[in-house]
Scaffold this motif. Structure first.
Motif, mmCIF file in Angstrom:
data_model
loop_
_atom_site.group_PDB
_atom_site.id
_atom_site.type_symbol
_atom_site.label_atom_id
_atom_site.label_comp_id
_atom_site.label_asym_id
_atom_site.label_seq_id
_atom_site.Cartn_x
_atom_site.Cartn_y
_atom_site.Cartn_z
ATOM 1 N N ILE A 4 52.548 -75.358 58.778
ATOM 2 C CA ILE A 4 51.671 -76.224 59.549
ATOM 3 C C ILE A 4 50.307 -75.824 60.023
ATOM 4 O O ILE A 4 49.629 -76.762 60.252
ATOM 5 N N VAL A 5 50.026 -74.577 59.989
ATOM 6 C CA VAL A 5 48.647 -74.378 60.183
ATOM 7 C C VAL A 5 47.843 -74.763 58.921
ATOM 8 O O VAL A 5 46.781 -75.004 58.946
ATOM 9 N N LEU A 6 48.535 -74.618 57.830
ATOM 10 C CA LEU A 6 47.714 -75.264 56.559
ATOM 11 C C LEU A 6 47.712 -76.776 56.608
ATOM 12 O O LEU A 6 46.422 -77.239 56.399
ATOM 13 N N ASN A 7 48.422 -77.272 57.243
ATOM 14 C CA ASN A 7 48.348 -78.670 57.306
ATOM 15 C C ASN A 7 47.397 -79.190 58.435
ATOM 16 O O ASN A 7 46.336 -79.956 58.249
ATOM 17 N N ALA A 8 47.358 -78.178 59.496
ATOM 18 C CA ALA A 8 46.256 -78.560 60.580
ATOM 19 C C ALA A 8 44.871 -78.367 60.149
ATOM 20 O O ALA A 8 43.999 -78.993 60.191
ATOM 21 N N LEU A 9 44.703 -77.295 59.020
ATOM 22 C CA LEU A 9 43.497 -77.157 58.404
ATOM 23 C C LEU A 9 43.014 -78.184 57.667
ATOM 24 O O LEU A 9 42.022 -78.621 57.601
ATOM 25 N N VAL A 10 44.183 -78.733 56.795
ATOM 26 C CA VAL A 10 43.659 -79.898 56.038
ATOM 27 C C VAL A 10 43.149 -81.046 56.721
ATOM 28 O O VAL A 10 42.208 -81.529 56.448
ATOM 29 N N TRP A 11 43.767 -81.413 57.983
ATOM 30 C CA TRP A 11 43.395 -82.431 58.843
ATOM 31 C C TRP A 11 42.040 -82.112 59.409
ATOM 32 O O TRP A 11 41.083 -82.935 59.599
ATOM 33 N N LEU A 12 41.680 -80.919 59.869
ATOM 34 C CA LEU A 12 40.515 -80.422 60.296
ATOM 35 C C LEU A 12 39.514 -80.675 59.377
ATOM 36 O O LEU A 12 38.437 -81.205 59.670
ATOM 37 N N ALA A 13 39.737 -80.086 57.971
ATOM 38 C CA ALA A 13 38.712 -80.346 56.905
ATOM 39 C C ALA A 13 38.419 -81.777 56.561
ATOM 40 O O ALA A 13 37.383 -82.221 56.497
ATOM 41 N N PHE A 14 39.615 -82.651 56.577
ATOM 42 C CA PHE A 14 39.218 -84.120 56.464
ATOM 43 C C PHE A 14 38.518 -84.641 57.511
ATOM 44 O O PHE A 14 37.494 -85.576 57.429
ATOM 45 N N GLY A 15 38.617 -84.223 58.874
ATOM 46 C CA GLY A 15 37.657 -84.540 59.936
ATOM 47 C C GLY A 15 36.280 -84.125 59.924
ATOM 48 O O GLY A 15 35.457 -84.948 60.016
ATOM 49 N N VAL A 16 36.168 -83.261 59.255
ATOM 50 C CA VAL A 16 34.776 -82.639 59.107
ATOM 51 C C VAL A 16 34.213 -83.411 57.785
ATOM 52 O O VAL A 16 32.992 -83.758 57.965
ATOM 53 N N ILE A 17 34.804 -83.785 56.897
ATOM 54 C CA ILE A 17 34.301 -84.343 55.699
ATOM 55 C C ILE A 17 33.677 -85.880 56.007
ATOM 56 O O ILE A 17 32.912 -86.192 55.790
#
Length: 125
Positions: free
Chosen positions: A15-28
């Motif tokens: 879940i945290v890994l998925n949240a980090l993926v969404w956060l990284a995508f948002g930053v990109i």
């Protein structure tokens, strides 16, 4: 929580890994280096906002899921199922497959160990 089984901890890691993926995508998207999005600020802004929101929703639901909240369990399961379906409806590349795996593993583990999430707050060990 010391009485939490290892498989439950693995779910929270995903879940945290998925949240980090969404956060990284948002930053990109927010800094404008995503190559596939149109060069329209409104679309980029909405996409970045929704990515940050998805990350926040995952982290918030994980907090309540840790408290064995039934609503959080079903919302988390629904989030991963919908996200997986959306990935499959997109053009599937190798990045999409990695994110799909990051989404499917929690679905399987949430379903398999649903007794822990849906039971009263007493350990089931």
């Amino acid at each position: 929580m010391p009485n939490r089984p290892l498989s439950i901890s693995v779910v929270f890691i995903f879940i945290v890994l998925n949240a980090l993926v969404w956060l990284a995508f948002g930053v990109i998207v927010a800094i404008g280096i995503h190559p596939a999005l149109p060069n329209q600020p409104r679309i980029k802004g909405i996409t970045a906002f929704l990515s940050f929101a998805a990350s926040g929703v995952l982290l918030t639901l994980s907090f309540f899921l840790d408290k064995r909240n039934r609503v959080a369990y079903y919302l988390m399961l629904a989030f991963f199922v919908v996200a997986s379906l959306l990935i499959l409806l997109d053009e599937v590349g190798w990045v999409n497959l990695i994110v799909l795996i990051i989404n499917i593993i929690p679905i399987i583990l949430l379903y398999k160990y649903r007794a822990w999430y849906l039971s009263p707050k007493f350990p089931l060990i």
